[in-house]
Design an enzyme around this catalytic site. Structure first.
Site, PDB file in Angstrom:
ATOM      1  N   LYS A   1      98.864 -23.893   8.509  1.00  0.00           N
ATOM      2  CA  LYS A   1      99.024 -24.969   9.495  1.00  0.00           C
ATOM      3  C   LYS A   1      98.160 -24.776  10.747  1.00  0.00           C
ATOM      4  CE  LYS A   1     103.552 -26.692   8.221  1.00  0.00           C
ATOM      5  NZ  LYS A   1     104.892 -27.084   8.626  1.00  0.00           N
TER       6      LYS A   1
ATOM      7  N   ASP B   1     105.552 -33.190  11.470  1.00  0.00           N
ATOM      8  CA  ASP B   1     106.801 -32.415  11.386  1.00  0.00           C
ATOM      9  C   ASP B   1     107.770 -32.777  12.513  1.00  0.00           C
ATOM     10  OD1 ASP B   1     106.382 -30.935   9.114  1.00  0.00           O
ATOM     11  OD2 ASP B   1     105.467 -29.241  10.163  1.00  0.00           O
TER      12      ASP B   1
HETATM   13  P1  NAP Z   1     106.872 -19.096  11.316  1.00  0.00           P
HETATM   14  O1  NAP Z   1     105.761 -19.676  12.099  1.00  0.00           O
HETATM   15  O2  NAP Z   1     106.624 -17.954  10.404  1.00  0.00           O
HETATM   16  O3  NAP Z   1     108.018 -18.670  12.396  1.00  0.00           O
HETATM   17  C1  NAP Z   1     109.231 -18.099  11.990  1.00  0.00           C
HETATM   18  C2  NAP Z   1     110.041 -17.668  13.199  1.00  0.00           C
HETATM   19  O4  NAP Z   1     111.227 -17.072  12.691  1.00  0.00           O
HETATM   20  C3  NAP Z   1     109.354 -16.624  14.079  1.00  0.00           C
HETATM   21  O5  NAP Z   1     109.872 -16.727  15.370  1.00  0.00           O
HETATM   22  C4  NAP Z   1     109.819 -15.341  13.412  1.00  0.00           C
HETATM   23  O6  NAP Z   1     109.839 -14.239  14.276  1.00  0.00           O
HETATM   24  C5  NAP Z   1     111.255 -15.687  13.097  1.00  0.00           C
HETATM   25  N1  NAP Z   1     111.780 -14.846  12.034  1.00  0.00           N
HETATM   26  C6  NAP Z   1     111.253 -14.665  10.804  1.00  0.00           C
HETATM   27  N2  NAP Z   1     112.016 -13.807  10.113  1.00  0.00           N
HETATM   28  C7  NAP Z   1     113.034 -13.437  10.924  1.00  0.00           C
HETATM   29  C8  NAP Z   1     114.143 -12.550  10.800  1.00  0.00           C
HETATM   30  N3  NAP Z   1     114.353 -11.901   9.655  1.00  0.00           N
HETATM   31  N4  NAP Z   1     114.981 -12.397  11.830  1.00  0.00           N
HETATM   32  C9  NAP Z   1     114.765 -13.054  12.989  1.00  0.00           C
HETATM   33  N5  NAP Z   1     113.725 -13.918  13.171  1.00  0.00           N
HETATM   34  C10 NAP Z   1     112.881 -14.088  12.148  1.00  0.00           C
HETATM   35  O7  NAP Z   1     107.581 -20.191  10.390  1.00  0.00           O
HETATM   36  P2  NAP Z   1     107.752 -21.748  10.731  1.00  0.00           P
HETATM   37  O8  NAP Z   1     106.636 -22.519  10.147  1.00  0.00           O
HETATM   38  O9  NAP Z   1     108.051 -21.876  12.174  1.00  0.00           O
HETATM   39  O10 NAP Z   1     109.038 -22.086   9.846  1.00  0.00           O
HETATM   40  C11 NAP Z   1     110.324 -21.651  10.248  1.00  0.00           C
HETATM   41  C12 NAP Z   1     111.358 -22.227   9.311  1.00  0.00           C
HETATM   42  O11 NAP Z   1     111.390 -23.648   9.416  1.00  0.00           O
HETATM   43  C13 NAP Z   1     111.082 -21.918   7.835  1.00  0.00           C
HETATM   44  O12 NAP Z   1     112.283 -21.613   7.210  1.00  0.00           O
HETATM   45  C14 NAP Z   1     110.512 -23.194   7.306  1.00  0.00           C
HETATM   46  O13 NAP Z   1     110.775 -23.365   5.933  1.00  0.00           O
HETATM   47  C15 NAP Z   1     111.294 -24.218   8.131  1.00  0.00           C
HETATM   48  N6  NAP Z   1     110.577 -25.504   8.197  1.00  0.00           N
HETATM   49  C16 NAP Z   1     111.167 -26.576   7.656  1.00  0.00           C
HETATM   50  C17 NAP Z   1     110.553 -27.812   7.709  1.00  0.00           C
HETATM   51  C18 NAP Z   1     111.229 -29.015   7.116  1.00  0.00           C
HETATM   52  O14 NAP Z   1     110.573 -30.008   6.845  1.00  0.00           O
HETATM   53  N7  NAP Z   1     112.530 -28.973   6.952  1.00  0.00           N
HETATM   54  C19 NAP Z   1     109.288 -27.937   8.321  1.00  0.00           C
HETATM   55  C20 NAP Z   1     108.703 -26.807   8.876  1.00  0.00           C
HETATM   56  C21 NAP Z   1     109.366 -25.586   8.816  1.00  0.00           C
HETATM   57  P3  NAP Z   1     108.562 -13.282  14.396  1.00  0.00           P
HETATM   58  O15 NAP Z   1     107.577 -14.018  15.252  1.00  0.00           O
HETATM   59  O16 NAP Z   1     109.109 -12.058  15.014  1.00  0.00           O
HETATM   60  O17 NAP Z   1     108.050 -13.080  12.993  1.00  0.00           O
END
Ligand code: NAP
Length: 451
Positions: free
Chosen positions: A232, A268
């Site tokens: 992204k 999004d």
């Molecule tokens: P990302 O950029 O990888 O960010 C993930 C965030 O969660 C970061 O702050 C990360 O912390 C934290 N994190 C990851 N593993 C963790 C753990 N075990 N304990 C505590 N914090 C943790 O991912 P993203 O794109 O933002 O996506 C986040 C979530 O939203 C995903 O589950 C994704 O599937 C969902 N999502 C859903 C949609 C939808 O259409 N429904 C759209 C977009 C995203 P660190 O920085 O420390 O790694």
């Protein structure tokens, strides 16, 4: 167009078709297998119990269904499917027919005469069938592919033919991993409802491989694509234009190719807001507790501040990221009070006391991923709060179940997924869509993906 393989039993339609479908990222349909599944009997048993005429009826129905499927697939037909002119007409209406012409001697030496092919009990039968059917195969086919070398050569020749005849076009979602994406069934359902015949596939583009993929897009190999983890942000330098919210939050989830120029968007955040509004909850005046500080959380914070959220608390396991996000949003939207901290059950409970909207933007709770150890912080939320989890697989996460148990309103990530896709389709198709009418169609497709 479908790619339809015709030819004698044993000419390689199923094995080649399966491999070609894999490479082309299309579904594979084996008509004999479909008939067997429908009957609960193998072809030999259908012939033995009901006779050939009955089998041909079943085959005609299977041909109709496969040819009428709105999205392209690779179809391997039975050897006799071309015997009925109606079958040929139907297949040619929506398909590119390739006659796999394999010499009888080669078929014969690899064929088991075990009765599984009811019309062939030896090489004599094969020769008779070949002589009788060759004119029919040739008349039905758009092209004949001589399959007299190895399978790899035949596959290469087939792919060259198909690419020359049916340039890919259509749309795709790119990501790594990509196997479990719900985007293809979702977009296909919307396209189907709109009568759009473009294909929508999932393409595995490994991290670091965007430089190989983007030229395909630029050359018109696809009309556009959706972009998911981990591309992204990485795709931005490859684009000619980056619009609106994509520029603000530095992440693109939709790319549209227009005359060789690539334009990036992010649907999004508008998708999430549309989903929240549908649940009776916008951002204006809200006190938001946001868990996570990654790509999705960044977009949520920007959007919520721009839409007039009163206060936002960002909690993340890396406090530096939460602080950086809060600082960026504070600088751009000073009217929203921004706080940040490390994510723990205690900090979450403290912030939850004042929040009336909680959004989980971490993958915690997602299938095959770590979960929250402790979700008791939902007990601190006021009774009118909404708890939204961006995770949608599983549909009811531990967080949402805890919130439901308290009688709080909940929403999972499926509605966001649906609305961001509908907004992306508007960009792909260049026109406004009736999202209220399409929502149930799209939602059904992701609740029970069967495409
Ligand atoms: P990302 O950029 O990888 O960010 C993930 C965030 O969660 C970061 O702050 C990360 O912390 C934290 N994190 C990851 N593993 C963790 C753990 N075990 N304990 C505590 N914090 C943790 O991912 P993203 O794109 O933002 O996506 C986040 C979530 O939203 C995903 O589950 C994704 O599937 C969902 N999502 C859903 C949609 C939808 O259409 N429904 C759209 C977009 C995203 P660190 O920085 O420390 O790694």
């Amino acid at each position: 167009m479908h790619i339809v393989l015709i030819g004698l039993s044993g000419s390689g339609k199923s094995s080649l078709g399966r491999r070609a479908a894999l490479v082309l990222n299309l579904p594979f349909v084996d008509l004999d297998e479909r008939i067997e599944q429908g009957a609960g009997l193998c072809v030999r048993e259908i012939f033995a119990q009901y006779g050939e005429a009955d089998f041909r009826e079943r085959e005609a129905r299977a041909v109709c269904a496969a040819a009428a499927a709105p999205h392209p697939s690779v179809i391997a037909t039975g050897g006799g499917a071309i015997l009925r002119p109606d079958n040929v007409r139907r297949l040619r209406e929506t398909g590119f027919l390739v006659f796999l012409d394999r010499p009888v001697a080669r078929i014969a030496c690899h064929m088991d005469y075990d009765g599984s092919r009811p019309l062939v009990s030896g090489i004599r039968d094969l020769e008779t069938l070949a002589a009788r059917r060759r004119p029919l195969y040739e008349a039905a086919a758009h092209v004949t592919l001589r399959n007299d070398a190895g399978c790899d050569e035949a596959l290469a020749a087939l792919l060259a033919l198909v690419r020359a005849r049916c340039p890919p076009g259509g749309y795709a979602v790119i990501g790594d991993p990509i196997a479990h994406t719900l985007s293809p069934p979702l977009h296909r359902a919307v396209f189907g409802a709109l009568g759009v015949t473009d294909a929508y596939t999932a393409l595995h583009v490994p991290r670091g491989a965007l430089a190989d993929f983007v030229p395909i897009l630029r050359a018109g190999g696809l009309k556009g694509c959706n972009v998911t983890i981990p591309h992204k942000r990485d795709i931005l330098p490859f684009l000619d234009e980056v619009e609106g919210e994509a520029r603000l939050c530095g992440a693109v989830n939709t790319v549209v190719a227009r005359g060789g120029r690539l334009c990036g968007y992010n649907t999004d955040m508008e998708g999430l807001l549309t989903a929240l509004r549908a649940a009776g909850c916008g951002y204006r005046g809200r006190t938001l507790l946001l868990l996570g500080a990654g790509g999705a959380a960044g977009g949520v914070a920007w959007k919520a501040a721009r839409e007039g959220a009163r206060a936002i608390t960002v909690l993340a396991r890396r406090v530096s990221r939460a602080e950086a996000l809060a600082a960026e949003v504070r600088a751009a939207a000073p009217a929203t009070s921004m706080r940040s901290g490390v994510l723990s059950p205690e900090t979450a409970a403290a912030a939850a006391r004042e929040a009336n909207l909680l959004i989980n933007a971490t993958p915690l709770g997602m299938r095959m991923t770590a979960n929250f150890d402790d979700v008791s912080f939902v007990d601190a939320l006021p009774p009118y709060a909404l708890v939204c989890d961006l995770v949608y697989s599983p549909p009811r996460t531990r967080l949402l179940r805890a919130a439901e148990a308290r009688g709080l309103a909940v929403q999972n990530g499926l509605d966001m997924l649906v609305y961001q896709a509908l907004l992306a389709d508007e960009l792909f198709l260049g026109r406004a869509l009736d999202k209220a009418a399409l929502y149930p169609v799209a939602k059904r497709a992701v609740e029970k993906p069967d495409v």
